[in-house]
Design an enzyme around this catalytic site. Structure first.
Site, PDB file in Angstrom:
ATOM      1  CD1 TRP A 145      -0.139  -1.503   3.142  1.00  0.00           C
ATOM      2  CD2 TRP A 145       0.586   0.591   3.330  1.00  0.00           C
ATOM      3  NE1 TRP A 145       0.626  -1.431   4.282  1.00  0.00           N
ATOM      4  CE2 TRP A 145       1.082  -0.145   4.431  1.00  0.00           C
ATOM      5  CE3 TRP A 145       0.906   1.947   3.247  1.00  0.00           C
ATOM      6  CZ2 TRP A 145       1.888   0.416   5.413  1.00  0.00           C
ATOM      7  CZ3 TRP A 145       1.712   2.518   4.227  1.00  0.00           C
ATOM      8  CH2 TRP A 145       2.191   1.754   5.295  1.00  0.00           C
ATOM      9  CG  ASN A 146       5.025   1.083   0.908  1.00  0.00           C
ATOM     10  OD1 ASN A 146       4.604   0.227   0.134  1.00  0.00           O
ATOM     11  ND2 ASN A 146       6.284   1.113   1.309  1.00  0.00           N
ATOM     12  CE  LYS A 169      -5.257  -8.977  -1.388  1.00  0.00           C
ATOM     13  NZ  LYS A 169      -4.807  -8.075  -0.302  1.00  0.00           N
ATOM     14  N   PRO A 170      -3.862  -6.139  -5.208  1.00  0.00           N
ATOM     15  CG  PRO A 170      -5.386  -4.400  -5.593  1.00  0.00           C
ATOM     16  CD  PRO A 170      -5.071  -5.828  -5.974  1.00  0.00           C
ATOM     17  N   GLY A 220       6.082  -6.848   0.819  1.00  0.00           N
ATOM     18  CA  GLY A 220       5.446  -6.629   2.106  1.00  0.00           C
ATOM     19  C   GLY A 220       6.410  -6.953   3.227  1.00  0.00           C
ATOM     20  CB  SER A 221       5.911  -7.506   6.821  1.00  0.00           C
ATOM     21  OG  SER A 221       4.986  -8.588   6.878  1.00  0.00           O
ATOM     22  CD  GLU A 242      10.936  -4.685  -1.673  1.00  0.00           C
ATOM     23  OE1 GLU A 242      11.382  -4.632  -0.494  1.00  0.00           O
ATOM     24  OE2 GLU A 242      10.132  -3.875  -2.127  1.00  0.00           O
ATOM     25  CB  CYS A 276      10.553  -1.285   1.796  1.00  0.00           C
ATOM     26  SG  CYS A 276      10.627  -1.061   0.012  1.00  0.00           S
ATOM     27  CD  GLU A 370      10.302  -2.290   7.407  1.00  0.00           C
ATOM     28  OE1 GLU A 370      10.585  -1.773   6.310  1.00  0.00           O
ATOM     29  OE2 GLU A 370       9.713  -3.382   7.510  1.00  0.00           O
TER      30      GLU A 370
END
Length: 501
Positions: A145-146, A169-170, A220-221, A242, A276, A370
């Protein structure tokens, strides 16, 4: 974002919300497993058409799509602004970078992936050898989302340029942006299912992981990345991950402190720190530490988060992150860190004001985990050896930056990360020809550049016999005399001591 359960017989939906106000931006369907499987099946059919196009024909389509996005950049930027809260200028910036990557992928796919001859070597001199790269088929992409345009486009554009179709898939926080991208390409390909979007929450992402796709690209995480890998393992589906980072800026004693402070401030605070590859740690040579602090605090004067047009920093998009940011700040202060700007009280209900801590203990969560907020932990170091050692003392290895007039590149090479910029911050992300990705808990695989194109293909090796071999080695008719000649030839070729030139 809210998940709304509908009465039996109707479609479940969820709302995307403006994080700055809490207002509903739009309502979207929750795509269930059957819906995901159907999208993948349509993508498989479309792949038959898309993969048969020549590189130049696919490039024409992608370059047309690039033009459509460019002409409608204000419309897309406004949607990004509403779903993420980031300022319009920042939204436009990520779209500009994404457009440049679409163009690069389209224009370079044939050169990178097309057939090329390679040497067959002396033993196989009668063979013509070549290698080419074929599309995998259907690629699933789970985006963040960022940066809802720039980041997933690093997978989408490169996968498409390589000849794959994509099911995207957003994030549930930015579904409208994903839908906009798919709809705009659908116009160009006259309704074909080259890029489709499935919207929903974690269950939709899991359904995509376990669907009949040929590769899954996830951003994502690290925690969610592990779940993605486990789900994809059911079908032995390869993955590109990533994940997060804990990137640092290193400032040497000969650095341009004005530029270093400007870069560290922007790297740490832009997009409310929700980047990130953003800056979370800064290690400054002790000889210039005080001067650097004076410079960065001067530049931070007047910088603030808010919803008004004059605010340079937007809200925290994911509400749960507010507690994480506050806990990292409190942990650092409890262990002896000093507040130079902001602090725990800077964490509000939707916004976090810029916060800078100094002398932050290396075992505090503000250093080890993070944070993903507009915060910086700035520590002095005795020399660059210490700076590199502290930078590398993390489970992450995504990116970073070095500021030094004389030794920037030498220092950069010692950093265990996938990407490092010298005398600038995150410049590598804007260079389409460079690979993008990390090591360790930051993930594996690469998007962008030639590596990014090859990531969504498989290598196809082809040999063609040009003339009959002098010695037929692949035959039961091979005799002892032939074996002896082979042994002599290999000894001549490889038995002597070689000198590298």
């Amino acid at each position: 974002m809210t998940d709304t359960l509908q009465p039996a017989g109707t479609t479940r939906t969820f709302d995307s919300l403006d994080p700055a106000t809490g207002d509903v931006v739009d309502t979207h369907p929750v795509t269930d497993k059957d819906g995901v499987d159907a999208a993948v099946a349509r993508a498989r059919t479309a792949a038959g058409w898309w993969s048969e196009l020549s590189f130049d024909e696919r490039a024409d389509v992608l370059l047309t799509w690039r033009s459509v996005i460019t002409r409608r950049i204000a419309q897309l930027a406004d949607l990004v602004h509403r779903e993420t809260g980031k300022p319009h200028g920042d939204a436009q910036l990520e779209i500009v970078l994404a457009v440049d990557h679409i163009a690069w992928a389209a224009k370079h796919a044939r050169k990178v992936l097309g057939p090329r001859r390679v040497s067959a070597g002396l033993l196989m001199a009668n063979q013509a050898a070549s290698v080419e790269y074929h599309p995998l088929g259907v690629v699933g992409v789970i985006g963040p989302w960022n940066y809802p345009v720039f980041t997933p486009m690093g997978s989408i554009a490169y996968a498409l340029a390589a000849g794959n179709t994509v099911v995207f898939k957003p994030s549930e926080y930015t579904p409208g942006v994903g839908r906009w991208l798919a709809d705009s390409l659908r116009e160009v390909v006259h309704g074909r299912d080259v890029l489709q979007v499935v919207t929903g929450l974690g269950e939709t992402g899991n359904a995509l992981c376990t669907a009949a796709i040929d590769k899954l690209a996830f951003t994502g995480s690290a925690r969610t990345g592990k779940l993605v890998m486990a789900a994809c393992a059911e079908n032995l589906t390869p993955v590109l991950i990533e994940a997060g980072g804990k990137d640092s800026v290193i400032v040497d004693e000969d650095a341009d402190l004005t530029k270093a402070a400007e870069a560290a401030l922007w790297g740490g605070m832009s997009n409310a720190g929700q980047t990130c590859i953003g800056t979370e740690r800064v290690y400054v040579h002790e000889k210039v530490f005080d001067d650097f602090m004076g410079e960065i605090l001067s530049q931070a004067r007047g910088l603030r988060a808010g919803a008004d047009p004059d605010a340079k920093i937007g809200p925290i998009t994911m509400p749960s992150q507010l507690a994480v940011i506050r806990s990292h700040l409190e942990d650092a202060l409890a262990k002896g860190a000093r507040v130079a700007l902001g602090g725990p009280d800077a964490v509000g209900d939707r916004f976090v004001q810029p916060t800078i801590l100094t002398h932050v203990p290396e075992d505090s969560t503000a250093i080890t985990e993070e944070t993903f907020g507009p915060t910086l932990a700035i520590n002095p170091v005795t020399d660059m050896d210490e700076a590199v050692r502290r930078t590398n003392a993390t489970e992450y290895g995504l990116a970073g930056a070095v500021f030094s007039r004389a030794n920037g590149v030498a220092i950069a090479r010692r950093i265990r990360s996938g990407m490092t910029s010298v005398n600038s911050v995150i410049a590598f992300a804007a260079v389409p020809s460079l690979p993008f990705g990390g090591v360790g808990q930051s993930g594996f695989g690469r998007i962008h550049g030639a590596d990014g194109l090859k990531e969504f293909t498989y290598a196809k090796a082809i040999t063609r016999q040009r003339f009959r071999p002098v010695m037929n080695l692949t035959s039961f008719a091979r005799d002892a005399a032939t074996d002896g000649k082979v042994a002599q030839l290999v000894t001549l070729l490889h038995g002597g001591k070689q000198t590298l030139r």
